[in-house]
Design a protein around this motif. Sequence first.
Motif: not given
Lengths: 111, 116
Positions: A31, A33, A48, A55, A94-95, A98, A100, B32, B36, B46, B96-101, B104
């Motif tokens: 992913t 951004y 994203s 997305i 980000t993975g 993991n 960002i 989450y 930063y 981070l 969990i990591s802010g890595g969603g769609a 942040l």
Amino acid sequence: DTAVSQTPKYLVTQMGNDKSIKCEQNLGHDTMYWYKQDSKKFLKIMFSYNNKELIINETVPNRFSPKSPDKAHLNLHINSLELGDSAVYFCATTGSGNTIYFGEGSWLTVV
Amino acid sequence: QQQVKQSPQSLIVQKGGISIINCAYENTAFDYFPWYQQFPGKGPALLIAIRPDVSEKKEGRFTISFNKSAKQFSLHIMDSQPGDSATYFCAASIGISGGGADGLTFGKGTHLIIQP
């Protein structure tokens, strides 16, 4: 090697021009951004991208378009630049599960 | 609508003192909460992060305190040093990591100056 690299770091251009900012990541993350940081340092997500699919697209003018030629790259194209587009643009990645990671930013000044 | 509110906007602390930055969030779906650190001319990096199932997390001189019922969390920097002078951002995300769609959602930042 820099994990997330952006080019150019500084860009000064005239209103109405079209410009691109390139981003490359060597982390193998899925992913990517684009974030915008305005003059007051407020950071806001713009786009994203996951596995070449867009997305999310926040309330960003359609003059902005992300393009991902492959998993390691996410470029930002901006058409018909306006004064209000002046800002710092950050690429991030980000993975799965993991953190960002942000690039060092591209300073865009529209005159 | 700003979903993460951060205060103060700027903070000056003497070397060796404790720096405290506060954030409040509105969206109860956030799960989450990272902090930063950004130095001039650099991207955000981070510093420390917490999930809502714990009330405190400590890493070296940096501690996050989390109050789920109040929807607030804070960063404490113990024994503050001039090298800590930077802009600090709290953030929140779903995932969990802010890595969603949605990535942040950031607070507006705190400019911290540690005086020698």
